[in-house]
Write an enzyme that holds these catalytic residues in place. Structure first.
Site: not given
Ligand code: PA5
Length: 456
Positions: A289, A314, A428
């Site tokens: 990410e 494996h 989202k």
């Molecule tokens: O790293 C990130 O920003 C995302 O993976 C969020 O953690 C994830 O989308 C969840 O978001 P939030 O904590 O705002 O609910």
């Protein structure tokens, strides 16, 4: 106790022509030094780096709340997803008994822990088959305070608790962790007087394990969070070193970004310990990410793959030896496991089996890690080994900070923003549109326009 990185096998003298050459590495040192300076200058934006140093007061509050929960709860349920869930899962698996939730209460140093991390209807329903709301405390975690998955989990839990105990008792059973001002959760938390912890500014979801997001669930399960923070501080200091060859996170980032340029589009993380299995999940989110970005018409990133030693020897290692030169493998080894387990004598008359007897499982798993690293190296694939002297709160703190900083340095070296996630936000927004959230009507139209091709 310091973790170490052996990167010999990333280099051409060890793994051959597909490896990083000394010249390629040294040529990047100038950019490496610049990355150190840039990260220092960004320090007030990337506040996750300060978490090991600036949370004395908050840690005391976490410990007080955690002790209260530990006294009265049989189960502690985290509602959250992605960066709000993967850290708590990784740390719990790393530092507590591998079968924690199955242990009888007397052998468990805290309540059972469930981290939801999905909205699969079967999983949501199943949670209520194994917990008793009467003895459960819930912790809803969302930095943005508006993620649909977490909100759906929260609505489910709130409805259940309100129906059973009334609104006025929500505060005894629900704790909120969210942004101080933004999003919907903070308003809900205020309305119902919930105990609330904050995700500090400049701490993105995937970099949030060392703030209340990760520290509260860990403390509830008896983990020494002060020691975790000490480990993280130690690694942060090491990774601020101007001497690049003594700066582990920067070396990691340099080697991986050079490898990416040489076509290594895949970054496998292969811990040789069940305790670190979910650390690989946490790494996968952090690396994917943060680095998967497009800029100026170019696309960046390296696909993280989770593997488990020896299990995946494996299933995947055949690909890592004889497959294409499109990957690096990072092995995570453990010098001293918390248990020593003997392989007993049982069929001494058969030397083809009996050679194992008298050794330990510890020797076997370590030998297999070394053997696999060797096989991967001689087949010409870049790999490195991070060795933990032990898996404990301090070394986990070190390891997490190492990967966070390696990700940050890699972001600088690639010239991208490692801290946003426009692709995730797009998903989202599409979900909001599909479920009829006000203001997303145009998005819904966008989706209707896309032609479908279906089979069967
Ligand atoms: O790293 C990130 O920003 C995302 O993976 C969020 O953690 C994830 O989308 C969840 O978001 P939030 O904590 O705002 O609910």
């Amino acid at each position: 106790m310091r973790i170490s990185i052996d990167y010999t096998n990333m280099l051409a003298p060890a793994c051959g022509p597909h490896g990083v050459t000394e010249e390629e590495l040294r040529a990047e040192f100038g950019r490496g030094s610049e990355a150190i300076r840039t990260l220092r200058a960004k320090r007030d934006q990337i506040r996750w780096r300060d978490l090991p140093y600036n949370q004395d007061e908050i840690v005391e509050k976490i410990l007080a709340v955690a002790n209260d929960v530990r006294e009265r709860a049989e189960s502690f349920v985290v509602l959250g997803i992605g960066g709000s869930a993967l850290g708590p899962i990784a740390v719990q698996q790393a530092l507590n008994h591998p079968r924690w939730n199955e242990l009888p209460k007397a052998k468990r140093n805290g309540p059972r822990l469930y981290v939801e991390d999905n909205v699969d209807p079967e999983r949501m329903a199943a949670l209520f088959d194994v917990i008793d709301p009467e003895t459960t405390v819930f912790n809803v975690i969302t930095k943005s305070g508006s993620t649909s998955e977490t909100m759906a989990q929260l609505l489910t839990v709130m409805r259940t608790l309100i129906d059973l105990y009334g609104e006025e008792h929500l505060k005894d059973r629900l704790i909120a962790t969210t942004d101080r001002e933004k999003g919907n959760l903070i308003g809900i938390a205020k309305k119902y007087g919930l105990t609330t912890f904050y995700v500090p500014e400049g701490v993105g979801g995937r970099f949030s394990e060392m703030c209340p997001v990760g520290l509260l669930p860990a403390a509830v399960c008896g983990i020494d969070i002060k020691e975790m923070l000490k480990g993280a501080a130690r690694m942060d200091a090491l990774c601020d070193n101007d001497n690049i060859e003594e700066n582990p996170a920067l070396m990691y980032a340099l080697l991986e970004t050079i490898a990416m340029k040489k076509g290594a589009n895949v970054g496998v993380l292969m811990p040789y310990a069940d305790s670190l299995k979910y650390f690989a999940d946490w790494y996968a989110q952090l690396w994917a990410e943060s680095l998967g970005k497009k800029k100026d018409g170019l696309r960046f990133g390296q696909t993280p793959v989770k593997a488990l030693g020896v299990t995946d020897q494996h299933s995947q290692v055949q690909l890592y030896t004889d497959g294409p030169f499109d990957k690096t493998v990072t092995f995570l080894g453990v010098e001293k496991y918390r248990t020593e387990f003997m392989i007993p004598h049982a069929v001494d008359e058969n030397p083809n089996v009996a050679f194992l007897s008298g050794h330990t499982f510890n020797e076997l798993i370590s030998a297999e890690r070394k053997a696999t690293a060797h096989a991967v190296t001689v087949s010409g694939h870049m790999n490195k080994t991070i060795l933990l002297p032990e898996v404990n709160a301090n070394t986990i703190g070190q390891l997490m900070m190492l990967f966070e900083l390696a990700t940050a340095y890699a972001g600088e070296l690639l010239g991208i923003n490692a801290y946003d996630q426009p692709g995730v936000e797009e998903g989202k927004n599409m979900t909001y549109a599909l479920l009829g959230k006000k203001g997303y009507e145009a998005k819904l139209e966008e989706m209707k326009d896309s032609a479908e091709r279906k089979l069967v």
